[in-house]
Design an enzyme around this catalytic site. Sequence first.
Site, mmCIF file in Angstrom:
data_model
loop_
_atom_site.group_PDB
_atom_site.id
_atom_site.type_symbol
_atom_site.label_atom_id
_atom_site.label_comp_id
_atom_site.label_asym_id
_atom_site.label_seq_id
_atom_site.Cartn_x
_atom_site.Cartn_y
_atom_site.Cartn_z
ATOM 1 N N HIS A 1 37.335 41.061 38.208
ATOM 2 C CA HIS A 1 37.069 39.603 38.862
ATOM 3 C C HIS A 1 38.110 38.851 39.491
ATOM 4 C CE1 HIS A 1 33.250 39.992 35.682
ATOM 5 N NE2 HIS A 1 33.689 39.020 36.327
ATOM 6 N N HIS B 1 30.543 39.595 43.638
ATOM 7 C CA HIS B 1 29.531 41.385 43.092
ATOM 8 C C HIS B 1 29.323 42.156 43.987
ATOM 9 C CE1 HIS B 1 32.711 40.759 39.936
ATOM 10 N NE2 HIS B 1 32.112 39.976 39.487
ATOM 11 N N ASP C 1 29.512 36.381 30.050
ATOM 12 C CA ASP C 1 28.382 36.969 30.541
ATOM 13 C C ASP C 1 27.157 37.712 29.513
ATOM 14 O OD1 ASP C 1 29.071 36.048 33.245
ATOM 15 O OD2 ASP C 1 29.148 39.162 33.424
#
Length: 355
Positions: free
Chosen positions: A217, A55, A108
Amino acid sequence: MKKLINNAEDVTLEQLKGFGLAHPEIEVHFDPNYVAVAGGVQNRVAVVSGGGAGHEPLHGGYVGMGMLDAACPGQTFTSPTPDQMYEAGKAVNGGKGILQIIKNYTGDVLNFRMAADLLRDEGIDVRNVVIDDDVALKDSLYTAGRRGLGTTVIAEKVCGAASQEGYDLDRLEALCKKVNIHGKSMGMALTPCTTPQNGTPSFELAEDEMEIGIGIHGEPGTERMPIKSADEITEILATRILEDGAYTRELTEWDSEKGDWVDVEVKDITFQSGDEVIAIVNSMGATPISELYTVYAKLAEVAEKHGVKIVRKLIGHYITSLEMAGVSITLVKADEEILRLYDAPVNTPALRWGV
């Protein structure tokens, strides 16, 4: 898909080595992997974030004065591990606690929560704020609730400046929550992306198709349709953001008085005529800035029709999905506090002004 890599399994490690050599003002640590401001943090709240690689410039590119104090990179599109966050937190703990800013992806959220528990065992006060600004969906196979997108960048900038200004942990946590409920994002893809470890596209798109409502993602979006013009695409995304309702959901946060994690109800703002906003027109990776300017021109027009004034803007690569072609739009309602902190000096590899 051709990529500039050596061994697919070593991609993150080799990229971290290059990042450290390119930015010697940032400390790069290995085993476990994290990047941090040189010299640590003194007598203020530390701001930490992280997430899977792929990212960039998020999150390592935002480590530096006026933004993040540390960032933990996982493998490509994979959450970092709790020991990374634990070691990064200890390294930058300045005695005033730690704010962890987390995108709403299950791995996460869980791993940062475990790291917070470990740090609290060391006597360090830690607060977690989850960013869930993606208006494309409520739930998906990849996350519980709305995903974290571009508002993450604004939260990291604003909270980093507030830490530099001397906000205590309670005030900084409240500010980060405010930025989250003030921000809304949505993205689209013209192509899928390919992770180095997998070697095949994350989903299939015909030459005349596009995907609306994608995440970062490599996951497919919420709707597939024939490809449209830049103006039509921008109108779809911007209208969905500007007309999104007050989305209500539950997020888990730490209750200092109870000493436990609790579920709290959170409700977004809705954009109203007269609002001032910070806008991000973000490349998903492969889309050039020239095309992003075309998107921004239409975004400004759509915002004006809704009575919303763009007072600050970022146009470029800020939160990407490898080499995916596409764009995401983020709008964050900006009050006086958010604007003041957004305008504060920042000096990181990816963002720099006022210095």
